[in-house]
Design a protein around this motif. Structure first.
Motif, PDB file in Angstrom:
ATOM      1  N   GLY A 183       0.808  -1.214   0.000  1.00 17.47           N
ATOM      2  CA  GLY A 183       0.000   0.000   0.000  1.00 17.47           C
ATOM      3  C   GLY A 183       0.843   1.266   0.000  1.00 17.47           C
ATOM      4  N   TYR A 184       0.177   2.408  -0.173  1.00 20.12           N
ATOM      5  CA  TYR A 184       0.850   3.701  -0.135  1.00 20.12           C
ATOM      6  C   TYR A 184      -0.185   4.794   0.109  1.00 20.12           C
ATOM      7  CZ  TYR A 184      -0.970   4.016  -4.909  1.00 20.12           C
ATOM      8  OH  TYR A 184      -1.800   4.029  -5.996  1.00 20.12           O
ATOM      9  N   VAL A 185       0.294   5.942   0.534  1.00 21.46           N
ATOM     10  CA  VAL A 185      -0.542   7.129   0.698  1.00 21.46           C
ATOM     11  C   VAL A 185       0.116   8.242  -0.103  1.00 21.46           C
ATOM     12  CG1 VAL A 185      -1.466   8.830   2.322  1.00 21.46           C
ATOM     13  CG2 VAL A 185      -1.276   6.420   3.005  1.00 21.46           C
ATOM     14  N   SER A 186      -0.684   9.014  -0.835  1.00 24.30           N
ATOM     15  CA  SER A 186      -0.097  10.049  -1.681  1.00 24.30           C
ATOM     16  C   SER A 186      -0.440  11.448  -1.187  1.00 24.30           C
ATOM     17  CB  SER A 186      -0.573   9.883  -3.132  1.00 24.30           C
ATOM     18  OG  SER A 186      -1.975  10.047  -3.224  1.00 24.30           O
ATOM     19  N   PHE A 187       0.527  12.337  -1.322  1.00 25.81           N
ATOM     20  CA  PHE A 187       0.380  13.761  -1.073  1.00 25.81           C
ATOM     21  C   PHE A 187       0.977  14.480  -2.282  1.00 25.81           C
ATOM     22  CE2 PHE A 187       0.655  11.843   3.161  1.00 25.81           C
ATOM     23  CZ  PHE A 187      -0.430  12.423   3.796  1.00 25.81           C
ATOM     24  N   PRO A 188       0.722  15.780  -2.435  1.00 26.06           N
ATOM     25  CA  PRO A 188       1.333  16.484  -3.575  1.00 26.06           C
ATOM     26  C   PRO A 188       2.856  16.347  -3.573  1.00 26.06           C
ATOM     27  CG  PRO A 188      -0.380  17.843  -2.586  1.00 26.06           C
ATOM     28  CD  PRO A 188      -0.206  16.647  -1.685  1.00 26.06           C
ATOM     29  N   GLY A 189       3.380  15.713  -4.623  1.00 22.33           N
ATOM     30  CA  GLY A 189       4.821  15.557  -4.759  1.00 22.33           C
ATOM     31  C   GLY A 189       5.442  14.457  -3.933  1.00 22.33           C
ATOM     32  N   ARG A 190       4.637  13.727  -3.152  1.00 22.44           N
ATOM     33  CA  ARG A 190       5.178  12.702  -2.256  1.00 22.44           C
ATOM     34  C   ARG A 190       4.301  11.448  -2.286  1.00 22.44           C
ATOM     35  NH1 ARG A 190       8.772  15.673  -2.571  1.00 22.44           N
ATOM     36  NH2 ARG A 190       9.903  16.827  -0.938  1.00 22.44           N
ATOM     37  N   THR A 191       4.952  10.302  -2.153  1.00 21.28           N
ATOM     38  CA  THR A 191       4.281   9.022  -1.952  1.00 21.28           C
ATOM     39  C   THR A 191       4.849   8.406  -0.684  1.00 21.28           C
ATOM     40  OG1 THR A 191       3.989   8.665  -4.334  1.00 21.28           O
ATOM     41  CG2 THR A 191       3.834   6.723  -2.906  1.00 21.28           C
ATOM     42  N   VAL A 192       3.976   8.072   0.271  1.00 25.85           N
ATOM     43  CA  VAL A 192       4.416   7.559   1.564  1.00 25.85           C
ATOM     44  C   VAL A 192       4.183   6.054   1.605  1.00 25.85           C
ATOM     45  CG1 VAL A 192       4.227   7.769   4.067  1.00 25.85           C
ATOM     46  CG2 VAL A 192       3.751   9.751   2.607  1.00 25.85           C
ATOM     47  N   ILE A 193       5.237   5.303   1.939  1.00 22.86           N
ATOM     48  CA  ILE A 193       5.154   3.855   2.002  1.00 22.86           C
ATOM     49  C   ILE A 193       5.628   3.379   3.376  1.00 22.86           C
ATOM     50  CG2 ILE A 193       5.471   3.547  -0.477  1.00 22.86           C
ATOM     51  CD1 ILE A 193       8.421   2.882   0.130  1.00 22.86           C
ATOM     52  N   ALA A 194       5.259   2.150   3.706  1.00 20.87           N
ATOM     53  CA  ALA A 194       5.761   1.498   4.911  1.00 20.87           C
ATOM     54  C   ALA A 194       6.799   0.465   4.498  1.00 20.87           C
ATOM     55  CB  ALA A 194       4.621   0.833   5.671  1.00 20.87           C
ATOM     56  N   ALA A 195       7.911   0.436   5.229  1.00 20.68           N
ATOM     57  CA  ALA A 195       8.980  -0.503   4.887  1.00 20.68           C
ATOM     58  C   ALA A 195       9.641  -1.003   6.161  1.00 20.68           C
ATOM     59  CB  ALA A 195      10.010   0.153   3.981  1.00 20.68           C
ATOM     60  N   ARG A 196      10.156  -2.217   6.102  1.00 13.56           N
ATOM     61  CA  ARG A 196      10.898  -2.794   7.227  1.00 13.56           C
ATOM     62  C   ARG A 196      12.347  -2.941   6.797  1.00 13.56           C
ATOM     63  NH1 ARG A 196      10.179  -5.196  12.082  1.00 13.56           N
ATOM     64  NH2 ARG A 196      11.515  -6.966  12.659  1.00 13.56           N
ATOM     65  N   SER A 197      13.255  -2.361   7.598  1.00 14.27           N
ATOM     66  CA  SER A 197      14.646  -2.351   7.181  1.00 14.27           C
ATOM     67  C   SER A 197      15.546  -2.008   8.354  1.00 14.27           C
ATOM     68  CB  SER A 197      14.851  -1.319   6.065  1.00 14.27           C
ATOM     69  OG  SER A 197      16.203  -1.233   5.695  1.00 14.27           O
ATOM     70  N   THR A 198      16.833  -2.253   8.172  1.00 14.90           N
ATOM     71  CA  THR A 198      17.840  -1.775   9.122  1.00 14.90           C
ATOM     72  C   THR A 198      18.316  -0.400   8.677  1.00 14.90           C
ATOM     73  OG1 THR A 198      19.697  -2.702   7.874  1.00 14.90           O
ATOM     74  CG2 THR A 198      18.625  -4.138   9.508  1.00 14.90           C
ATOM     75  N   ARG A 199      18.930   0.310   9.600  1.00  9.89           N
ATOM     76  CA  ARG A 199      19.492   1.609   9.234  1.00  9.89           C
ATOM     77  C   ARG A 199      20.603   1.448   8.197  1.00  9.89           C
ATOM     78  NH1 ARG A 199      21.618   6.536  13.136  1.00  9.89           N
ATOM     79  NH2 ARG A 199      22.875   7.586  11.553  1.00  9.89           N
ATOM     80  N   ALA A 200      21.413   0.396   8.332  1.00  9.22           N
ATOM     81  CA  ALA A 200      22.509   0.181   7.388  1.00  9.22           C
ATOM     82  C   ALA A 200      21.991   0.070   5.953  1.00  9.22           C
ATOM     83  CB  ALA A 200      23.297  -1.067   7.772  1.00  9.22           C
ATOM     84  N   ALA A 201      20.903  -0.682   5.772  1.00 11.42           N
ATOM     85  CA  ALA A 201      20.328  -0.841   4.434  1.00 11.42           C
ATOM     86  C   ALA A 201      19.729   0.460   3.937  1.00 11.42           C
ATOM     87  CB  ALA A 201      19.274  -1.936   4.453  1.00 11.42           C
ATOM     88  N   LEU A 202      19.068   1.184   4.839  1.00 14.78           N
ATOM     89  CA  LEU A 202      18.464   2.451   4.446  1.00 14.78           C
ATOM     90  C   LEU A 202      19.527   3.470   4.027  1.00 14.78           C
ATOM     91  CD1 LEU A 202      15.727   2.809   7.210  1.00 14.78           C
ATOM     92  CD2 LEU A 202      15.313   2.540   4.752  1.00 14.78           C
ATOM     93  N   GLU A 203      20.639   3.519   4.748  1.00 13.46           N
ATOM     94  CA  GLU A 203      21.692   4.467   4.402  1.00 13.46           C
ATOM     95  C   GLU A 203      22.239   4.185   3.000  1.00 13.46           C
ATOM     96  OE1 GLU A 203      24.657   4.526   7.442  1.00 13.46           O
ATOM     97  OE2 GLU A 203      23.497   5.855   8.730  1.00 13.46           O
ATOM     98  N   LYS A 204      22.406   2.925   2.677  1.00 14.00           N
ATOM     99  CA  LYS A 204      22.910   2.573   1.350  1.00 14.00           C
ATOM    100  C   LYS A 204      21.901   2.950   0.268  1.00 14.00           C
ATOM    101  CE  LYS A 204      25.428  -1.183  -0.895  1.00 14.00           C
ATOM    102  NZ  LYS A 204      25.877  -2.586  -0.762  1.00 14.00           N
ATOM    103  N   ALA A 205      20.622   2.707   0.558  1.00 15.16           N
ATOM    104  CA  ALA A 205      19.577   3.022  -0.418  1.00 15.16           C
ATOM    105  C   ALA A 205      19.427   4.526  -0.608  1.00 15.16           C
ATOM    106  CB  ALA A 205      18.246   2.412   0.032  1.00 15.16           C
ATOM    107  N   LEU A 206      19.564   5.285   0.467  1.00 13.42           N
ATOM    108  CA  LEU A 206      19.452   6.742   0.373  1.00 13.42           C
ATOM    109  C   LEU A 206      20.438   7.296  -0.641  1.00 13.42           C
ATOM    110  CD1 LEU A 206      19.163   7.939   4.092  1.00 13.42           C
ATOM    111  CD2 LEU A 206      17.383   7.911   2.366  1.00 13.42           C
ATOM    112  N   GLU A 207      21.644   6.788  -0.595  1.00  5.48           N
ATOM    113  CA  GLU A 207      22.694   7.294  -1.476  1.00  5.48           C
ATOM    114  C   GLU A 207      22.463   6.885  -2.916  1.00  5.48           C
ATOM    115  OE1 GLU A 207      27.517   7.385  -1.535  1.00  5.48           O
ATOM    116  OE2 GLU A 207      26.569   5.486  -1.065  1.00  5.48           O
ATOM    117  N   LEU A 208      22.071   5.619  -3.137  1.00  2.00           N
ATOM    118  CA  LEU A 208      22.060   5.077  -4.487  1.00  2.00           C
ATOM    119  C   LEU A 208      20.732   5.217  -5.220  1.00  2.00           C
ATOM    120  CD1 LEU A 208      24.183   1.861  -3.877  1.00  2.00           C
ATOM    121  CD2 LEU A 208      24.909   3.955  -4.992  1.00  2.00           C
TER     122      LEU A 208
END
Length: 213
Positions: free
Chosen positions: A180-205
């Motif tokens: 699922g997702y929720v939308s706002f102008p210019g943004r799509t909000v999702i729920a995700a399960r992850s570690t900070r390490a994985a999120l940091e790598k994804a943020l960059e790439l």
């Protein structure tokens, strides 16, 4: 004026080198080469600029993602498309080299863009903390999975396409995205399960994340 402007130009030069390295890293991971980068401006004192008016440069595709407080400094995260760091460089060079006459007789002239450039302490690559905007809950641990909200830049895509694009790429980083997702102008909000390490790598790439809560 001279020292401050030259310091910002050195920081922008370093970011330009970082952007080249980032493009190469994306290619090594089988990701699209282009996509821009997320940078952070440290603003001091807080409250002296209007982010939407002074930093949302639509002609250059520069987008304000989030703003957070860090003591006596505000940190503004921005998305900058490939090749558009030059928009900052131009403004800093104008600040160094162009004087704007005072509106009232007898008052001294001011550097061009002084209202903006004077309050930028530094320009650097954005860190995970710059995009974590939840003041009440601590971010996930480096190796401890946790549910988070991820606010995606829609970037002209439909909310579903933005969600599906991120979810498909996020699997490579062991980030599990709910359907699922929720939308706002210019943004799509999702729920995700992850570690900070994985999120940091994804943020960059992946270059799609506007903020995390």
């Amino acid at each position: 004026r001279g020292s401050h402007g030259r310091t910002l130009l050195r920081q922008l030069s370093q970011l330009a080198q970082d952007q080249i390295a980032l493009s190469q890293k994306r290619l090594a991971h089988g990701l699209p080469k282009s996509g821009g980068m997320t940078i952070a401006l440290e603003i001091s004192p807080p409250g002296f600029i209007d982010y939407a008016k002074q930093l949302e440069w639509k002609r250059d595709g520069i987008e304000v993602l989030s703003a957070s407080s860090a003591g006596e400094t505000e940190v503004v995260a921005l998305h900058v498309p490939d090749g558009k760091l030059s928009a900052f460089e131009t403004r800093v060079r104008d600040y160094l080299n162009i004087d704007v006459p005072a509106r009232k007789p007898g008052m001294p002239s001011k550097p061009k863009n002084a209202a903006l450039i004077n309050v930028i302490d530094s320009i650097r690559g954005a860190a995970f903390e710059d995009l974590w905007t939840d003041d009440e809950i601590a971010p996930p641990g480096m190796d401890s999975p946790q549910w988070v909200q991820i606010w995606l830049r829609t970037a002209g895509k439909s909310p579903k396409i933005a969600r599906d694009t991120f979810a498909d790429l996020a699997r490579r980083f062991e980030i599990n995205v709910e359907p699922g997702y929720v939308s706002f102008p210019g943004r799509t909000v999702i729920a995700a399960r992850s570690t900070r390490a994985a999120l940091e790598k994804a943020l960059e790439l992946l270059d799609m994340v506007a903020e995390i809560r």
